[in-house]
Design a protein around this motif. Sequence first.
Motif, PDB file in Angstrom:
ATOM      1  N   ASP A   1       0.817  -1.216   0.000  1.00 13.93           N
ATOM      2  CA  ASP A   1       0.000   0.000   0.000  1.00 13.93           C
ATOM      3  C   ASP A   1       0.848   1.262   0.000  1.00 13.93           C
ATOM      4  OD1 ASP A   1      -2.212  -1.527   0.086  1.00 13.93           O
ATOM      5  OD2 ASP A   1      -2.430  -1.467   2.274  1.00 13.93           O
ATOM      6  N   ASP A   2       2.040   1.161   0.592  1.00 12.83           N
ATOM      7  CA  ASP A   2       2.814   2.375   0.819  1.00 12.83           C
ATOM      8  C   ASP A   2       3.627   2.805  -0.398  1.00 12.83           C
ATOM      9  OD1 ASP A   2       4.179   0.028   1.072  1.00 12.83           O
ATOM     10  OD2 ASP A   2       5.691   0.855   2.439  1.00 12.83           O
ATOM     11  N   VAL A   3       3.579   2.031  -1.457  1.00 13.58           N
ATOM     12  CA  VAL A   3       4.413   2.370  -2.609  1.00 13.58           C
ATOM     13  C   VAL A   3       3.630   2.145  -3.890  1.00 13.58           C
ATOM     14  CG1 VAL A   3       5.443   0.091  -2.833  1.00 13.58           C
ATOM     15  CG2 VAL A   3       6.709   2.062  -3.598  1.00 13.58           C
ATOM     16  N   GLU A   4       3.914   3.006  -4.878  1.00 16.67           N
ATOM     17  CA  GLU A   4       3.316   2.785  -6.177  1.00 16.67           C
ATOM     18  C   GLU A   4       4.390   2.827  -7.247  1.00 16.67           C
ATOM     19  OE1 GLU A   4       0.327   5.479  -7.576  1.00 16.67           O
ATOM     20  OE2 GLU A   4      -0.171   4.097  -9.208  1.00 16.67           O
ATOM     21  N   ILE A   5       4.559   1.692  -7.902  1.00 17.55           N
ATOM     22  CA  ILE A   5       5.538   1.629  -8.981  1.00 17.55           C
ATOM     23  C   ILE A   5       4.859   2.131 -10.253  1.00 17.55           C
ATOM     24  CG2 ILE A   5       7.122   0.128 -10.243  1.00 17.55           C
ATOM     25  CD1 ILE A   5       7.676   0.029  -7.295  1.00 17.55           C
ATOM     26  N   VAL A   6       5.521   3.082 -10.933  1.00 16.98           N
ATOM     27  CA  VAL A   6       4.968   3.604 -12.176  1.00 16.98           C
ATOM     28  C   VAL A   6       5.904   3.212 -13.313  1.00 16.98           C
ATOM     29  CG1 VAL A   6       4.288   5.667 -13.429  1.00 16.98           C
ATOM     30  CG2 VAL A   6       3.931   5.535 -10.966  1.00 16.98           C
ATOM     31  N   LEU A   7       5.336   2.526 -14.286  1.00 20.42           N
ATOM     32  CA  LEU A   7       6.153   2.063 -15.406  1.00 20.42           C
ATOM     33  C   LEU A   7       6.383   3.216 -16.378  1.00 20.42           C
ATOM     34  CD1 LEU A   7       7.439  -0.465 -16.725  1.00 20.42           C
ATOM     35  CD2 LEU A   7       5.318  -0.755 -17.979  1.00 20.42           C
ATOM     36  N   ASP A   8       7.639   3.381 -16.775  1.00 18.74           N
ATOM     37  CA  ASP A   8       7.985   4.448 -17.716  1.00 18.74           C
ATOM     38  C   ASP A   8       8.851   3.829 -18.790  1.00 18.74           C
ATOM     39  OD1 ASP A   8       9.044   6.536 -19.102  1.00 18.74           O
ATOM     40  OD2 ASP A   8      10.152   7.408 -17.423  1.00 18.74           O
ATOM     41  N   SER A   9       8.353   3.806 -20.011  1.00 15.07           N
ATOM     42  CA  SER A   9       9.157   3.171 -21.052  1.00 15.07           C
ATOM     43  C   SER A   9       9.404   4.125 -22.204  1.00 15.07           C
ATOM     44  CB  SER A   9       8.440   1.926 -21.578  1.00 15.07           C
ATOM     45  OG  SER A   9       7.132   2.267 -21.946  1.00 15.07           O
ATOM     46  N   SER A  10       9.013   5.385 -22.043  1.00 12.47           N
ATOM     47  CA  SER A  10       9.109   6.261 -23.202  1.00 12.47           C
ATOM     48  C   SER A  10       9.972   7.492 -22.987  1.00 12.47           C
ATOM     49  CB  SER A  10       7.705   6.701 -23.622  1.00 12.47           C
ATOM     50  OG  SER A  10       7.067   7.298 -22.530  1.00 12.47           O
ATOM     51  N   SER A  11      10.235   7.883 -21.743  1.00 14.60           N
ATOM     52  CA  SER A  11      10.938   9.157 -21.577  1.00 14.60           C
ATOM     53  C   SER A  11      12.407   9.009 -21.971  1.00 14.60           C
ATOM     54  CB  SER A  11      10.807   9.650 -20.145  1.00 14.60           C
ATOM     55  OG  SER A  11      11.487   8.789 -19.283  1.00 14.60           O
ATOM     56  N   ASN A  12      12.981  10.138 -22.362  1.00  9.67           N
ATOM     57  CA  ASN A  12      14.371  10.152 -22.808  1.00  9.67           C
ATOM     58  C   ASN A  12      15.297  10.117 -21.602  1.00  9.67           C
ATOM     59  OD1 ASN A  12      16.959  10.980 -23.615  1.00  9.67           O
ATOM     60  ND2 ASN A  12      16.101  11.950 -25.428  1.00  9.67           N
ATOM     61  N   LEU A  13      16.087   9.051 -21.518  1.00 12.07           N
ATOM     62  CA  LEU A  13      16.922   8.820 -20.355  1.00 12.07           C
ATOM     63  C   LEU A  13      18.001   9.881 -20.214  1.00 12.07           C
ATOM     64  CD1 LEU A  13      16.581   6.516 -18.430  1.00 12.07           C
ATOM     65  CD2 LEU A  13      18.431   5.348 -19.568  1.00 12.07           C
ATOM     66  N   GLN A  14      18.672  10.152 -21.345  1.00 13.38           N
ATOM     67  CA  GLN A  14      19.745  11.143 -21.349  1.00 13.38           C
ATOM     68  C   GLN A  14      19.218  12.479 -20.823  1.00 13.38           C
ATOM     69  OE1 GLN A  14      22.908  10.552 -22.817  1.00 13.38           O
ATOM     70  NE2 GLN A  14      23.719  12.611 -22.732  1.00 13.38           N
ATOM     71  N   ALA A  15      18.034  12.881 -21.324  1.00 12.07           N
ATOM     72  CA  ALA A  15      17.458  14.157 -20.908  1.00 12.07           C
ATOM     73  C   ALA A  15      17.081  14.113 -19.433  1.00 12.07           C
ATOM     74  CB  ALA A  15      16.241  14.489 -21.765  1.00 12.07           C
ATOM     75  N   GLY A  16      16.589  12.956 -18.951  1.00  7.76           N
ATOM     76  CA  GLY A  16      16.221  12.818 -17.554  1.00  7.76           C
ATOM     77  C   GLY A  16      17.415  13.041 -16.634  1.00  7.76           C
ATOM     78  N   PHE A  17      18.539  12.402 -16.942  1.00  7.88           N
ATOM     79  CA  PHE A  17      19.750  12.582 -16.142  1.00  7.88           C
ATOM     80  C   PHE A  17      20.247  14.019 -16.243  1.00  7.88           C
ATOM     81  CE2 PHE A  17      20.045   7.975 -16.022  1.00  7.88           C
ATOM     82  CZ  PHE A  17      20.610   7.760 -14.776  1.00  7.88           C
TER      83      PHE A  17
END
Lengths: 295, 419
Positions: free
Chosen positions: B60-76
Amino acid sequence: MTATTLTPRPKRKVEKIYYAFLVPSLVLFTLSITLPAIIGIFFSFTNSIGFGDWDFVGLINYVALFSDPAVLASYLFTFGFAAVTVVLVNVLAFLLAVGLTAKIRLKTSLRAVFVIPMVISGIIIAYVFNFLFSNSLPELGQAAGVGWLSESILANPELAWIGVVLVTTWQAIPGTLLIYIAGLLAIPGDVYEAADLDGAGKFAQLVRITLPLVAGYIVINVLLGFKNFLNAYDVIVGLTNGGPGTATRSIPMTIVTGFTGGDYAYQMANAAMFFIIVVAISLLQLRITRGRNAL
Amino acid sequence: MPRRRSAKILAPLLGVLMLGTGLSACSSADAPETVRFHLSKPEAIPYFRELIKEYNAANDDVEIVLDSSSNLQAGFLRGNPPDLGLLNYNMEMARFMERGALSDLSDMPEAGRILPEVQDLVTQYASYPGRTSVLPYSVMAASVIYNKQIFKEQGIEVPTTSAELTAACEKLKAAGITPFYGTFKDPWTAAQGWFDYTVGGEVDVADFYKAMNELGTEVGPDSPASFQKDFKEPVSRMKQLIDNYTNADAASKGYGDGNLAFAKGESAMYLQGPWAFGEIAKTAPSLELGTFPLPMTENPEDLEVRVNIDLAAWIPEASRHKDAARKFLSYLFRQDVMDKYNAAQLGYGTTTDAAPATDPRITGMRDYFEAGDFYQGPSKAIPLTIPTENYIQGIALGGDATQALSTLDADWARLALRR
């Protein structure tokens, strides 16, 4: 600036509403274009990969850039491609415009047909043509027994650029065409009547009257087109993805693939160089168009 | 003064902007902690989506959100990377680790279960002093895929030496069967199969790149290691196989065309990885397929398969939910969860307690994998910024191999200069 503040003159009241129009776009432009550009140029003097630890490396990225044959090849390809495309687009669009402003049947519907490519996204056009070049054309070539056509021209390093030029031309003609049609419609009809009375043939009218009177539009189309074609990206990605080999890698493609490949600082240096070149071309363009308007 | 006034207007506007970003950063306290889980493998998304649903329901205390589309390089780059990554491990991932962007996982019990020779694959690309930042999750072994029925009909045994391979190709050609199906319109297929199998079958890939990295800017025609010298033999063999034993229209065919044609039995062999099996099965679900390492020498002892770390887990330093991410990572690495994944995706397990591969399509590589006879794809050890796949495509389409390899050397030296 100082001159205007020194000379006392009646204060012109500026409506505040104009600032309300100006400020949001100014803020957005600064935050999303100017600031990132300055940050990018700053990082072109480092060995950063976009995040994490980095050091200053001075001009090494620029030194490497000028000795990199891949970068040089991408500049040669991009400028050659832009030059060929701009000529082809303008010749075809001009001839089409002359035809579509003449007294012909179905003029309006024909104009609509020729403008359709403008509303389709570049990447979709590229994928459709990719299929045509890779499958349909070779089959036609095999059926007709034409040797050079029986293999996809996109797979041939010597010919792939032709495919890119053709598709870009197809996509760019409508915009250019519209400007030419506007230019041709702006020529008053009595000029042609006078030419008819003087006994000038249709060809002489085209060369002596139409061309000089739309010269300003030609200049605008050529320069705008050239600048746009330098930024060629989506059509190339969809058609050849820079291949075969590296035969059709444009400058923007080199920058983007390098950037996503973790070569941030180096490609920032490349982008800075490209920026300087495009600014130079734009200044040249402003100069020439200003001269034209004075004519 | 217009300038003064514009500053007056700008200041509150900027203030509003900053407030906006500040607000979005902190979410309300009693909502479950959100862990952004980045997954790169499109084929695996349905599998993990189910897994996440189960995990979220049980916690209940955690929610995993799947992300398969965002740009990794830009995220970092923005300092906002995902909280947990499960991605293909390559040079670019290695770069994230090398610059210290990934946190240390060596204290997790999962780190102790990883097979040492598989963990070695990680450090072949890069490392960060004192850290184990990347935990391999699934290894894909790739080699020649062959059509068992055609081999049986033609009376061909699986070749274990280079000469046997040539003989098999000649026999197929004489029977009017295309030996290999080439798909050189897609540059990656030329690199993944043709280049990697031929080079990896002859060169010690890890040693070669170790030497190349040490040489750096000194790589050139006369350096002790270079592409033009060490890769010359295998690449010329690659060219010879392509010129003589592939379909005539290989230049205009892509990966999708290849899967379809191979499924229809248009060629006897296909240089692809296990990811192609699912695509082939869409057309020919009952086609009997097998795999064998491409023989490049006359000694069967030299046979090796190409591997890559198809999925590897890491947690960025910049993550604000490290503990929750670690908990989910432990769940993913549970023996039963891992085994189920690898069985479904035809992968090889990365832990000492992993179940052995049993799918007949990949068991042809099991002995080599278990004996540690494997190498990572040599085309993958070159940073992406060098258009290696395009160069290889150029060679496959009839370009000058010597020239392409010396271009690679020059690019390598130039890259070393600025890194």
